[in-house]
Scaffold this motif. Structure first.
Motif, PDB file in Angstrom:
ATOM      1  N   SER A   1       0.808  12.370  -7.445  1.00 42.65           N
ATOM      2  CA  SER A   1       1.419  11.323  -8.264  1.00 42.65           C
ATOM      3  C   SER A   1       2.884  11.651  -8.551  1.00 42.65           C
ATOM      4  O   SER A   1       3.695  10.758  -8.757  1.00 42.65           O
ATOM      5  CB  SER A   1       0.633  11.109  -9.551  1.00 42.65           C
ATOM      6  OG  SER A   1       0.798  12.203 -10.396  1.00 42.65           O
ATOM      7  N   HIS A   2       3.253  12.947  -8.544  1.00 43.59           N
ATOM      8  CA  HIS A   2       4.655  13.286  -8.746  1.00 43.59           C
ATOM      9  C   HIS A   2       5.465  13.138  -7.470  1.00 43.59           C
ATOM     10  O   HIS A   2       6.578  12.648  -7.477  1.00 43.59           O
ATOM     11  CB  HIS A   2       4.794  14.720  -9.271  1.00 43.59           C
ATOM     12  CG  HIS A   2       4.647  14.791 -10.751  1.00 43.59           C
ATOM     13  ND1 HIS A   2       3.444  15.049 -11.364  1.00 43.59           N
ATOM     14  CD2 HIS A   2       5.537  14.577 -11.748  1.00 43.59           C
ATOM     15  CE1 HIS A   2       3.604  15.012 -12.661  1.00 43.59           C
ATOM     16  NE2 HIS A   2       4.867  14.726 -12.919  1.00 43.59           N
ATOM     17  N   LYS A   3       4.840  13.583  -6.348  1.00 44.97           N
ATOM     18  CA  LYS A   3       5.579  13.615  -5.097  1.00 44.97           C
ATOM     19  C   LYS A   3       5.926  12.214  -4.610  1.00 44.97           C
ATOM     20  O   LYS A   3       7.032  11.956  -4.156  1.00 44.97           O
ATOM     21  CB  LYS A   3       4.744  14.347  -4.042  1.00 44.97           C
ATOM     22  CG  LYS A   3       5.570  14.678  -2.816  1.00 44.97           C
ATOM     23  CD  LYS A   3       4.752  15.365  -1.762  1.00 44.97           C
ATOM     24  CE  LYS A   3       5.574  15.503  -0.498  1.00 44.97           C
ATOM     25  NZ  LYS A   3       4.746  15.827   0.646  1.00 44.97           N
ATOM     26  N   HIS A   4       4.935  11.324  -4.693  1.00 44.24           N
ATOM     27  CA  HIS A   4       5.163   9.996  -4.129  1.00 44.24           C
ATOM     28  C   HIS A   4       5.567   8.981  -5.183  1.00 44.24           C
ATOM     29  O   HIS A   4       5.428   7.787  -4.980  1.00 44.24           O
ATOM     30  CB  HIS A   4       3.898   9.522  -3.402  1.00 44.24           C
ATOM     31  CG  HIS A   4       3.563  10.380  -2.226  1.00 44.24           C
ATOM     32  ND1 HIS A   4       4.291  10.365  -1.077  1.00 44.24           N
ATOM     33  CD2 HIS A   4       2.589  11.310  -2.059  1.00 44.24           C
ATOM     34  CE1 HIS A   4       3.775  11.230  -0.227  1.00 44.24           C
ATOM     35  NE2 HIS A   4       2.744  11.829  -0.798  1.00 44.24           N
ATOM     36  N   ARG A   5       5.986   9.481  -6.324  1.00 39.91           N
ATOM     37  CA  ARG A   5       6.365   8.530  -7.366  1.00 39.91           C
ATOM     38  C   ARG A   5       7.568   7.725  -6.891  1.00 39.91           C
ATOM     39  O   ARG A   5       8.545   8.251  -6.374  1.00 39.91           O
ATOM     40  CB  ARG A   5       6.715   9.272  -8.654  1.00 39.91           C
ATOM     41  CG  ARG A   5       7.225   8.336  -9.724  1.00 39.91           C
ATOM     42  CD  ARG A   5       7.445   9.065 -11.003  1.00 39.91           C
ATOM     43  NE  ARG A   5       6.163   9.441 -11.585  1.00 39.91           N
ATOM     44  CZ  ARG A   5       6.064  10.328 -12.574  1.00 39.91           C
ATOM     45  NH1 ARG A   5       7.129  10.947 -13.024  1.00 39.91           N
ATOM     46  NH2 ARG A   5       4.899  10.601 -13.081  1.00 39.91           N
ATOM     47  N   GLN A   6       7.437   6.418  -7.074  1.00 40.64           N
ATOM     48  CA  GLN A   6       8.539   5.579  -6.637  1.00 40.64           C
ATOM     49  C   GLN A   6       9.603   5.539  -7.722  1.00 40.64           C
ATOM     50  O   GLN A   6       9.317   5.248  -8.881  1.00 40.64           O
ATOM     51  CB  GLN A   6       8.032   4.178  -6.358  1.00 40.64           C
ATOM     52  CG  GLN A   6       8.801   3.563  -5.220  1.00 40.64           C
ATOM     53  CD  GLN A   6       8.806   2.080  -5.318  1.00 40.64           C
ATOM     54  OE1 GLN A   6       7.903   1.500  -5.871  1.00 40.64           O
ATOM     55  NE2 GLN A   6       9.840   1.481  -4.777  1.00 40.64           N
ATOM     56  N   VAL A   7      10.807   5.873  -7.354  1.00 43.88           N
ATOM     57  CA  VAL A   7      11.866   5.897  -8.355  1.00 43.88           C
ATOM     58  C   VAL A   7      12.732   4.653  -8.196  1.00 43.88           C
ATOM     59  O   VAL A   7      13.477   4.509  -7.238  1.00 43.88           O
ATOM     60  CB  VAL A   7      12.735   7.156  -8.204  1.00 43.88           C
ATOM     61  CG1 VAL A   7      13.694   7.276  -9.375  1.00 43.88           C
ATOM     62  CG2 VAL A   7      11.870   8.386  -8.105  1.00 43.88           C
TER      63      VAL A   7
ATOM     64  N   MET B   1       0.819  -1.218   0.000  1.00 43.62           N
ATOM     65  CA  MET B   1       0.000   0.000   0.000  1.00 43.62           C
ATOM     66  C   MET B   1       0.852   1.268   0.000  1.00 43.62           C
ATOM     67  O   MET B   1       0.622   2.167  -0.823  1.00 43.62           O
ATOM     68  CB  MET B   1      -0.988  -0.001   1.182  1.00 43.62           C
ATOM     69  CG  MET B   1      -2.236  -0.844   0.958  1.00 43.62           C
ATOM     70  SD  MET B   1      -3.003  -0.624  -0.647  1.00 43.62           S
ATOM     71  CE  MET B   1      -3.723   0.991  -0.426  1.00 43.62           C
ATOM     72  N   PRO B   2       1.858   1.370   0.896  1.00 37.03           N
ATOM     73  CA  PRO B   2       2.688   2.590   0.827  1.00 37.03           C
ATOM     74  C   PRO B   2       3.365   2.755  -0.526  1.00 37.03           C
ATOM     75  O   PRO B   2       3.449   3.877  -1.046  1.00 37.03           O
ATOM     76  CB  PRO B   2       3.737   2.370   1.926  1.00 37.03           C
ATOM     77  CG  PRO B   2       3.098   1.418   2.882  1.00 37.03           C
ATOM     78  CD  PRO B   2       2.230   0.527   2.056  1.00 37.03           C
ATOM     79  N   ALA B   3       3.790   1.645  -1.121  1.00 38.36           N
ATOM     80  CA  ALA B   3       4.490   1.753  -2.401  1.00 38.36           C
ATOM     81  C   ALA B   3       3.564   2.210  -3.519  1.00 38.36           C
ATOM     82  O   ALA B   3       4.003   2.841  -4.475  1.00 38.36           O
ATOM     83  CB  ALA B   3       5.129   0.416  -2.760  1.00 38.36           C
ATOM     84  N   SER B   4       2.262   1.891  -3.384  1.00 31.72           N
ATOM     85  CA  SER B   4       1.346   2.254  -4.473  1.00 31.72           C
ATOM     86  C   SER B   4       0.502   3.471  -4.105  1.00 31.72           C
ATOM     87  O   SER B   4      -0.471   3.795  -4.791  1.00 31.72           O
ATOM     88  CB  SER B   4       0.438   1.075  -4.800  1.00 31.72           C
ATOM     89  OG  SER B   4      -0.266   0.694  -3.656  1.00 31.72           O
ATOM     90  N   LEU B   5       0.895   4.153  -3.026  1.00 34.58           N
ATOM     91  CA  LEU B   5       0.069   5.250  -2.514  1.00 34.58           C
ATOM     92  C   LEU B   5      -0.234   6.321  -3.564  1.00 34.58           C
ATOM     93  O   LEU B   5      -1.352   6.800  -3.667  1.00 34.58           O
ATOM     94  CB  LEU B   5       0.770   5.895  -1.310  1.00 34.58           C
ATOM     95  CG  LEU B   5      -0.113   6.853  -0.514  1.00 34.58           C
ATOM     96  CD1 LEU B   5      -1.261   6.090   0.115  1.00 34.58           C
ATOM     97  CD2 LEU B   5       0.693   7.557   0.561  1.00 34.58           C
ATOM     98  N   SER B   6       0.769   6.666  -4.357  1.00 33.89           N
ATOM     99  CA  SER B   6       0.536   7.759  -5.298  1.00 33.89           C
ATOM    100  C   SER B   6      -0.527   7.377  -6.315  1.00 33.89           C
ATOM    101  O   SER B   6      -1.440   8.149  -6.599  1.00 33.89           O
ATOM    102  CB  SER B   6       1.837   8.164  -5.976  1.00 33.89           C
ATOM    103  OG  SER B   6       2.140   7.261  -7.004  1.00 33.89           O
ATOM    104  N   GLY B   7      -0.435   6.160  -6.826  1.00 36.48           N
ATOM    105  CA  GLY B   7      -1.424   5.722  -7.814  1.00 36.48           C
ATOM    106  C   GLY B   7      -2.807   5.635  -7.210  1.00 36.48           C
ATOM    107  O   GLY B   7      -3.792   6.073  -7.805  1.00 36.48           O
TER     108      GLY B   7
END
Lengths: 274, 297
Positions: B286-292, B197-203
């Motif tokens: 979606s930009h802030k929490h984007r997983q890089v 869930m944290p990893a997909s939070l932005s989506g």
């Protein structure tokens, strides 16, 4: 080989037919009618019958509301505007500015009938009682001799022609209280009242059906025969750009003819004038 | 030969630029039109009275153009529908992405997406004919056309948006993360809550915001089932009139270029600003929490 030839002949035939169709449409004169959804059934039916008599005139009818119809007259984008209210001073000024002189023709009379759920045993309300109900001063059916139930007031959107007549004749300028439910069409009011035993609403005469109970107002029943005595009624109009000529005149004459257009008026549930 | 290839390349570039430009130009023109037709209302009524006025009597004489009841109705309807649709939508997405067997997913996912293809007028009709009498009987209230009914119908409409976008986000979480979590001894449930869930939070957040912006802009449903009373709703059983319903109901009959007409355009402008804000928030999240990159070696 033979099949191909037949196919080719068929194709040419179809193309020719299409061309002929388009050509006749293009040659036919066009008459556009736009405006009130209340007048729409009259205009629609009259247009169908009219085109049978004058096949060279192609009449297109659309709704959109009285305001939009009159706006189209002002802009010059329609030949006839249907309206369930008279034109406003401001609109007249605007069309004159555009060089258009709108001419009104009263084509029919419509009665607006208060309706309740069939289980409600109330039969008659006075104009005064109706006004108090719509002002939110009477909130319970008991106060007008009905069952001990809260009244759910259903009104029309404030800019519809039906609302304006109601506001004029029943409310006499008083405001409908903000808690009144709003429905966007005659049909929606009919639907909402038929589903709710607490409700009261008002609709055009032609929208009455078995699922609704029509009330008499001050003892007068709304009907085609009793339209003059019935207090809540209005005239329906068609507006033309200047005094009508040519195709527009032919259509207006058709609508006003006692044996033609006026017959259609009573067929679709309104009261003929001539 | 070389030249013609180059010309073709340049030509293609311009064609695409033009196409992209057209959609932006259309948006700009719509905005311009909204402002031009909406702002003149403030000659008639002060900004404060417009936004904080409690009475909406556009055709009365003298008219009242207070849109506070309409704004509050929009916000309340959207808020309550979000309270229903977010848990429903996100949990459905988790189930589809993580728990459901492939065979179940194959059937269930298109079904949820099919909800999105229901025309809003059909949902409105359902609310009017089925849900309204039901609410009226169950809660013994005078009318079933109210805030709650509208919220329920809007929740139906935003669930597919939320579910589809969230499901994509959850499914695209790098499998390494989940595998690492499971390898560390976390249960499936713990992995879902603490890692996936944290990893997909932005989506997921983007899905939620887009779902809500669909709800606030929805017209037909609120016009049909919200009841349409222009008053500040006191409870969820009160009828109310959200902004889009007012525009849709009154625009057709408002005299051209009258104060009423301008006021309706001004409401449209307010609505546009609301949905624009929702979209900005979605974009920001979606930009802030984007997983890089995935945290693997």
């Amino acid at each position: 080989m033979k099949k191909k030839t037949i196919g080719a002949i068929l194709k040419t035939g179809v193309i020719l037919a299409l061309v002929v169709c388009f050509a006749t449409v293009a040659w036919a004169e066009k008459l556009s009618i736009k405006g009130s959804t209340t007048v729409l059934p009259i205009a629609q039916k009259a247009a169908e019958e009219f085109m049978k008599i004058y096949p060279d005139i192609n009449v297109s009818v659309s709704g959109g509301g009285s305001g939009n119809g009159i706006k189209a007259i002002i802009d010059g984008t329609t030949d006839i505007a249907d309206s369930s209210r008279f034109i406003k001073q401001k609109e007249v000024a605007m069309s004159v500015e555009n060089g258009v002189y709108p001419v009104p023709f009263a084509v029919a009379r419509d009665c607006i009938v208060p309706v309740v759920h069939p289980s409600n045993h109330i039969d008659d309300l006075s104009l005064k009682q109706l006004r108090k109900i719509y002002q939110g001063k009477i909130r319970n059916w008991e106060a007008v001799g009905g069952p001990d139930l809260e009244i759910v007031v259903i009104s029309r959107d404030t800019s519809s022609g039906t609302y304006e007549v109601w506001e004029d004749i029943v409310m006499e300028g008083a405001r409908v209280y903000p808690g009144a439910l709003l429905q966007a069409s005659n049909g929606a009011v009919a639907q909402a009242v038929a589903k709710n035993k607490y409700a009261i609403g008002y609709i055009g005469l032609s929208y009455l059906n078995k699922e609704l109970k029509a009330l008499t107002v001050d003892g007068e029943a709304a009907s085609i025969e009793n339209a003059i005595a019935y207090p809540v009624s209005r005239e329906l109009f068609m507006f033309t750009k200047g005094w009508p000529t040519g195709k527009t005149m032919k259509f207006i004459n058709y609508v006003l003819h006692p044996n033609k257009g006026q017959k259609i008026v009573s067929e679709v549930g309104y009261v003929p004038l001539y | 030969m070389m030249r013609s290839r180059q010309i073709k390349e340049i030509l293609i570039r311009y064609v695409f630029f033009l196409l992209a430009f057209i959609s932006i130009a259309i948006l700009a023109m719509i905005l311009f039109f909204l402002v031009r037709e909406g702002v003149p209302v403030f000659d008639e009524v002060s900004v404060k009275n417009f936004f904080l006025g409690k009475y909406w009597y556009p055709t009365a004489d003298p008219p009242d153009f207070g849109i506070l009841p309409l704004i509050l109705a929009s916000l309340m309807v959207t808020g309550i529908s979000a309270a229903i649709s977010i848990p429903l939508g996100v949990m459905t997405a988790i189930y589809l992405a993580e728990i459901a067997t492939p065979r179940v997913k194959e059937v269930a996912k298109p079904m949820v997406e099919m909800l999105a293809s229901l025309p809003s007028v059909v949902i409105g009709f359902f609310g009017m004919v089925v849900v309204a009498p039901f609410l009226q009987d169950v809660f013994e209230i005078p009318t079933g056309l109210n805030l709650l009914n509208a919220s329920l119908m809007l929740a139906f409409m935003s669930v597919p948006t939320i579910t589809t976008i969230s499901e994509d986000a959850i499914a695209s979480v790098a499998p390494e993360l989940k595998e690492a979590s499971l390898a560390l001894g976390a249960t499936h449930w713990e992995s879902i809550i603490r890692v996936i869930m944290p990893a997909s939070l932005s989506g997921v957040s983007t899905g939620i915001i887009l779902g809500m912006s669909r709800a606030i802009g929805e017209t037909m449903v609120v016009l049909m089932v919200a009841g349409g009373a222009a008053m500040i709703p006191g409870s969820v059983f009160d009828p109310c009139r959200p902004m889009p319903a007012s525009i849709a109901a009154e625009m057709a009959e408002a005299p051209f270029r009258s104060e009423h007409y301008y006021a309706l355009f001004a409401i449209g402008l307010v609505l546009f600003i609301f949905t624009l804000m929702f979209n900005f928030i979605a974009d920001y999240i979606s930009h802030k929490h984007r997983q890089v990159g995935a945290a693997t070696l």
